[in-house]
Motif scaffolding. Structure first.
Motif, PDB file in Angstrom:
ATOM      1  N   THR B  24       0.460  -1.237  -0.262  1.00  0.00           N
ATOM      2  CA  THR B  24      -0.183  -0.079  -0.031  1.00  0.00           C
ATOM      3  C   THR B  24       0.751   1.120  -0.083  1.00  0.00           C
ATOM      4  O   THR B  24       1.706   1.116   1.264  1.00  0.00           O
ATOM      5  CB  THR B  24      -0.850   0.076   1.450  1.00  0.00           C
ATOM      6  OG1 THR B  24      -1.444  -1.560   1.187  1.00  0.00           O
ATOM      7  CG2 THR B  24      -1.877   1.445   1.317  1.00  0.00           C
ATOM      8  N   VAL B  25       0.616   1.803  -0.920  1.00  0.00           N
ATOM      9  CA  VAL B  25       1.446   3.354  -0.709  1.00  0.00           C
ATOM     10  C   VAL B  25       0.769   4.273   0.243  1.00  0.00           C
ATOM     11  O   VAL B  25      -0.532   4.131   0.466  1.00  0.00           O
ATOM     12  CB  VAL B  25       1.433   3.776  -1.964  1.00  0.00           C
ATOM     13  CG1 VAL B  25       1.958   3.220  -3.437  1.00  0.00           C
ATOM     14  CG2 VAL B  25      -0.193   4.313  -2.141  1.00  0.00           C
ATOM     15  N   PRO B  26       2.032   5.238   0.901  1.00  0.00           N
ATOM     16  CA  PRO B  26       1.802   5.883   2.002  1.00  0.00           C
ATOM     17  C   PRO B  26      -0.019   7.062   1.472  1.00  0.00           C
ATOM     18  O   PRO B  26       0.239   6.968  -0.156  1.00  0.00           O
ATOM     19  CB  PRO B  26       2.645   6.686   2.469  1.00  0.00           C
ATOM     20  CG  PRO B  26       3.731   6.535   1.493  1.00  0.00           C
ATOM     21  CD  PRO B  26       3.656   5.518   0.633  1.00  0.00           C
ATOM     22  N   ALA B  27      -0.436   7.238   2.582  1.00  0.00           N
ATOM     23  CA  ALA B  27      -1.777   8.145   1.951  1.00  0.00           C
ATOM     24  C   ALA B  27      -1.110   9.642   1.645  1.00  0.00           C
ATOM     25  O   ALA B  27       0.183   9.950   1.614  1.00  0.00           O
ATOM     26  CB  ALA B  27      -2.334   8.203   3.389  1.00  0.00           C
ATOM     27  N   GLY B  28      -2.218   9.936   0.567  1.00  0.00           N
ATOM     28  CA  GLY B  28      -1.483  11.474   0.292  1.00  0.00           C
ATOM     29  C   GLY B  28      -1.437  11.406  -0.912  1.00  0.00           C
ATOM     30  O   GLY B  28      -1.845  10.028  -1.528  1.00  0.00           O
ATOM     31  N   PRO B  72     -19.923  14.131   5.671  1.00  0.00           N
ATOM     32  CA  PRO B  72     -18.499  15.439   5.984  1.00  0.00           C
ATOM     33  C   PRO B  72     -17.314  15.727   4.807  1.00  0.00           C
ATOM     34  O   PRO B  72     -17.066  14.695   3.863  1.00  0.00           O
ATOM     35  CB  PRO B  72     -18.230  14.131   6.952  1.00  0.00           C
ATOM     36  CG  PRO B  72     -19.210  13.404   7.077  1.00  0.00           C
ATOM     37  CD  PRO B  72     -19.773  13.053   5.657  1.00  0.00           C
ATOM     38  N   LYS B  73     -16.993  16.497   4.600  1.00  0.00           N
ATOM     39  CA  LYS B  73     -15.261  16.471   4.034  1.00  0.00           C
ATOM     40  C   LYS B  73     -14.739  15.828   3.760  1.00  0.00           C
ATOM     41  O   LYS B  73     -14.450  15.056   4.647  1.00  0.00           O
ATOM     42  CB  LYS B  73     -14.887  17.968   4.489  1.00  0.00           C
ATOM     43  CG  LYS B  73     -14.055  19.223   3.607  1.00  0.00           C
ATOM     44  CD  LYS B  73     -13.657  20.313   3.975  1.00  0.00           C
ATOM     45  CE  LYS B  73     -12.832  20.885   2.611  1.00  0.00           C
ATOM     46  NZ  LYS B  73     -13.466  20.694   1.639  1.00  0.00           N
ATOM     47  N   ILE B  74     -14.153  15.243   2.894  1.00  0.00           N
ATOM     48  CA  ILE B  74     -13.439  14.205   2.218  1.00  0.00           C
ATOM     49  C   ILE B  74     -12.104  15.026   2.509  1.00  0.00           C
ATOM     50  O   ILE B  74     -11.540  16.049   1.711  1.00  0.00           O
ATOM     51  CB  ILE B  74     -14.134  13.633   1.081  1.00  0.00           C
ATOM     52  CG1 ILE B  74     -14.985  12.990   0.620  1.00  0.00           C
ATOM     53  CG2 ILE B  74     -12.897  12.488   0.540  1.00  0.00           C
ATOM     54  CD1 ILE B  74     -15.202  12.527  -0.112  1.00  0.00           C
ATOM     55  N   ASP B  75     -11.263  14.445   3.230  1.00  0.00           N
ATOM     56  CA  ASP B  75      -9.757  14.391   3.331  1.00  0.00           C
ATOM     57  C   ASP B  75      -8.925  13.940   2.595  1.00  0.00           C
ATOM     58  O   ASP B  75      -8.576  13.157   2.942  1.00  0.00           O
ATOM     59  CB  ASP B  75      -9.269  14.349   4.272  1.00  0.00           C
ATOM     60  CG  ASP B  75      -8.100  15.277   4.369  1.00  0.00           C
ATOM     61  OD1 ASP B  75      -6.928  15.335   3.793  1.00  0.00           O
ATOM     62  OD2 ASP B  75      -7.289  15.032   5.774  1.00  0.00           O
ATOM     63  N   TYR B  76      -8.779  14.536   1.078  1.00  0.00           N
ATOM     64  CA  TYR B  76      -8.173  13.781   0.171  1.00  0.00           C
ATOM     65  C   TYR B  76      -6.740  13.269   0.750  1.00  0.00           C
ATOM     66  O   TYR B  76      -6.312  12.380  -0.717  1.00  0.00           O
ATOM     67  CB  TYR B  76      -7.959  14.263  -1.495  1.00  0.00           C
ATOM     68  CG  TYR B  76      -9.412  14.675  -1.615  1.00  0.00           C
ATOM     69  CD1 TYR B  76      -9.899  13.520  -2.602  1.00  0.00           C
ATOM     70  CD2 TYR B  76     -10.506  15.753  -1.465  1.00  0.00           C
ATOM     71  CE1 TYR B  76     -10.682  13.334  -2.958  1.00  0.00           C
ATOM     72  CE2 TYR B  76     -11.956  15.350  -2.094  1.00  0.00           C
ATOM     73  CZ  TYR B  76     -12.490  14.014  -2.652  1.00  0.00           C
ATOM     74  OH  TYR B  76     -13.379  14.883  -3.357  1.00  0.00           O
TER      75      TYR B  76
END
Ligand SMILES: Nc1ncnc2c1ncn2[C@@H]1O[C@H](COP(=O)(O)OP(=O)(O)O)[C@@H](O)[C@H]1O
Ligand SMILES: [Mg+2]
Lengths: 251, 477
Positions: B24-28, B72-76
């Motif tokens: 899995t690649v890091p979030a972000g 809720p706002k999505i934190d991409y």
């Protein structure tokens, strides 16, 4: 078969049934007559368990069981059938699918194996002959686009398939021409057995020329004001409901 | 209707998690992540550039917000954009696929073993970000049909991909399409050459497994002149109490006399009774009837997801082309569905049919949003839209927003709409015949949706009917 004692019921907060007493035994046909708005359909709906009607007093014993302990579907499974005055349409659901589902629930309740598609179709076709219904109705959606008369005939077909212990027919004659009326009456008569019973609700005596009742009751303003044999129906035909209404007022 | 109360929903039976080691690649989300994804997938240069261009455009866009619901706002930046099973991400044969994953699909009722499968359906199985197996590829290849994962198509058929990818839904189309274009990981590619009638149903089964990841699939189906294909899509996800994003893009291209039939049974996790968790399903699906006499049909049964935002559309470019949209959307508990279609009539004598059946239960909110557009040159265009809503209980809602824009006097657009409530009388009628509440509702609802179900392939229709029963089970007391 069914014993109704001092039954009171409200709809929309208003008392419609004001103390009904009625006993129907196996093998009997009872007619309930009365003017429009007297509470005939209310009685039928209360017995079948429609949630809009509230029972406020009294009890009903159906085949040894307290009727009001049973959900509407349980009443049906126990053998209570109502032919509706205004049958409902169910778009997209075929007549045969609907009826097979009902029949198999009832059979399950009675500890019988469900009928498979072939067995059911055979039964359905037999019963359709009885009420002289065209086989094209098998796959048509329940009551959708049916004429008034076709809807009523469909109710009798359902009754014929489900073989109830007690059938309540609510104005099954209204909207039928004389030929259709004969067919319906004929169907009812053919289905009569020593171990079942029927309550026929009507406000015309016409139907009673074809379905001969053992007893006739007159319902006025939520009460049975007069009971008698089939001659009472003829009397009413001759003198109208006003005479019994007056009698009710005096009593 | 006081006696109709919303009870518990039946457990979502696809809610399990498969325990597999993942890469899995890091979030972000930034250009480096996109480079990393592209590199992991061994993509040619053109693809990386295409992605980066989409990403840069996405940065300039605003997330759309629809008036009929809020979320809720999505934190991409908190999402991981790539997750693949570590072992054998793409096996060369079914035998090499990780046992755990094969078992997952078996549990979902999808056997990837060709011998065991009904011979009528070929499957591409997408697990999180990658396709793990595609069946019947060789059989299909004999007729020149390409059915493979998008990753494989990019490597083995770059010309076709370059020609058609983004030709129906350009990367700049909308916010979620731009995001998808930048980070899409896998999906299916189907190519039916000229004159070939695809001998089996093609299908993709999407499974989101990993937590905190998004699934951005990309599907492209091309039917050349006179070709025919029927394609099925199914999807599920584990029960998690956080929301997960699914932003797919599906493009269909039908050339002269070609026909594409696309069916979906969408059953992503919908969240629990209180509205916690579930998939956000923001999808862009569009077909282009590029050639004359071509035909594209969308049939969808939408029962899952916390929020669905989806308008499978058809651009009717070719003369005499036909677009169809058949939809059943069910919302229960706290689900929101905003779905519908856009039919854009450009060619002459083009015809479109829209049948939408919305079913709302619980506190669900169901919106039909449809647009029929007829341009000035589209002489003799015809549209028929029928949009029916059914309400179960008192706390749900249904809305209909038809937008009609006709710039041509020889065209006709017909719109019919109805809203009905599963009436106490209908229910009572069934019960009076011995049928209990649950069965009565399932019967009434299936009857209501029948016109749509009859367009689904047989096996799928049976599954869809069961699904409808399950998603409404306990919706009335
Ligand atoms: N669902 C209902 N809501 C309100 N009023 C009702 C309802 N059903 C019956 N009534 C009222 O109850 C009375 C008796 O009606 P009904 O039993 O249908 O009479 P009948 O069948 O003898 O013509 C009428 O005044 C009617 O308006
Ligand atoms: Mg009446």
């Amino acid at each position: 078969m069914i014993e109704i004692k001092n039954l009171h019921a409200n709809v929309a907060g208003k008392e419609i049934l004001k103390g009904i007493d009625l006993s129907v035994h196996a093998g009997e046909v009872h007619a309930i007559m009365g003017p429009n708005g007297s509470g005939k359909s209310t009685l039928a709906q209360v017995l079948a368990g429609h949630p809009a009607y509230e029972v406020t007093e009294g009890e009903v014993i159906f085949d040894g069981k307290n009727l009001f302990d049973l959900d509407p579907e349980e009443r049906a499974q126990e053998g209570l059938f109502l032919a509706f005055q205004y049958p409902v349409e169910i778009p997209g659901v075929s007549n045969s699918y609907f009826l097979k589902a009902g029949l198999n629930e009832i059979r399950k309740h009675r500890g019988l194996e469900p009928l498979d598609a072939m067995q059911f179709l055979k039964l359905l076709k037999e019963k359709m002959k009885l009420v002289e219904m065209d086989s094209s109705f098998i796959n048509r959606p329940v009551n959708e686009g049916f004429s008034g008369g076709e809807k009523k005939r469909n109710e009798i077909l359902q009754m014929a398939v489900l073989e109830p212990k007690l059938a309540i027919l609510d104005e099954t004659d209204s909207g039928l021409d004389i030929d259709a009326l004969k067919i319906v009456a004929d169907g009812v008569t053919k289905l009569k057995r020593p171990d079942n019973a029927a309550i026929v609700v009507t406000h015309y005596q016409r139907l009673l020329n074809y379905i001969v009742p053992d007893f006739v009751h007159v319902l006025v303003n939520g009460r049975i004001v007069k009971s008698g044999t089939k001659e009472l129906a003829l009397e009413l035909e001759a003198s109208g409901y006003d005479s019994v209404k007056d009698a009710a007022a005096v009593a | 209707m006081d006696s109709m109360e919303v009870l518990v929903n039946k457990e979502y039976k696809y809610g399990f998690v498969t325990d597999v080691a993942t890469d899995t690649v890091p979030a972000g989300l930034n250009e480096d992540i996109i480079r990393l994804i592209s590199q992991k997938k061994g993509e040619p240069e053109f693809m990386l550039n295409w992605r980066l261009k989409a990403f840069r455009h996405w940065l300039t866009m605003e997330e759309p917000h629809w008036p009929n619901f809020t979320y809720p706002k999505i934190d991409y930046q908190s999402i991981s954009y790539y997750s693949a099973p570590k072992k054998n991400p793409k096996a060369n044969s079914i035998e090499e696929v990780d046992k755990e994953i094969l078992e997952t699909y078996e549990k979902l009722g999808i056997s990837l073993n060709e011998q065991k499968r009904l011979s009528g359906v070929a499957v591409d199985a997408v697990f999180d970000s990658v396709s793990v197996a595609t069946t019947f590829q060789e059989t299909l290849a004999k007729q020149g049909i390409i059915f493979c994962s998008m990753s494989e198509a990019i490597q083995k058929h770059p010309d076709l991909v370059q020609k058609y990818l983004g030709s129906v839904v350009p990367p700049t189309d909308n916010f979620f399409a731009a995001l998808n274009s930048a980070v899409f990981t896998d999906g299916s590619f189907c190519f039916i050459p000229k004159g070939v009638r695809c001998p089996m149903e093609l299908s993709t089964y999407f499974r989101i497994n990993a937590a905190e990841t998004g699934q951005f699939e990309r599907t492209l189906i091309v039917a050349e002149e006179g070709a025919y294909v029927s394609y099925l899509e199914g999807c599920t996800a584990p029960i998690r109490d956080t929301n997960q994003l699914h932003a797919a893009v599906v493009e269909l291209v039908a050339l002269d006399d070609a026909q594409i039939k696309y069916s979906t049974v969408q059953n992503w996790y919908a969240g629990n009774k209180q509205g916690l968790g579930g998939i956000y399903n923001f999808v862009t699906k569009r077909g282009k009837c590029a050639g004359k006499n071509s035909k594209i049909s969308w049939t969808q049964v939408e029962t899952g997801s916390a929020i669905t935002w989806k308008y499978p559309s058809v651009i009717l470019l070719g003369d005499n082309s036909i677009g169809e949209f058949y939809s059943v959307a069910v919302v229960n508990n706290h689900q929101n569905a905003d779905t519908g279609t856009k039919m854009t009539h450009i060619g002459k004598n083009t015809k479109s049919t829209v049948i939408s059946k919305g079913i709302s239960a619980g506190q669900g909110n169901n919106t039909y949003r449809g647009q029929i557009k007829v341009v000035p040159n589209a002489t003799n265009a015809r549209n028929y839209t029928q949009c029916d809503s059914m309400l179960i209980g008192n706390k749900c809602s249904a809305n209909t927003f038809p937008y009609i824009e006709v710039r041509n006097t020889s065209s006709s657009v017909e719109h019919e709409a109805s809203t009905s409530k599963i009436g106490e009388d209908q229910l009572f009628y069934c019960k009076q015949r011995g049928i209990d509440t649950e069965n009565a509702i399932s019967m009434i609802v299936n009857g209501f949706a029948k016109e749509v179900f009859k367009n689904l392939p047989m096996e799928f229709a049976v599954e869809a009917q069961k699904l409808l029963g399950i998603s409404l089970e306990g919706s009335v007391g």
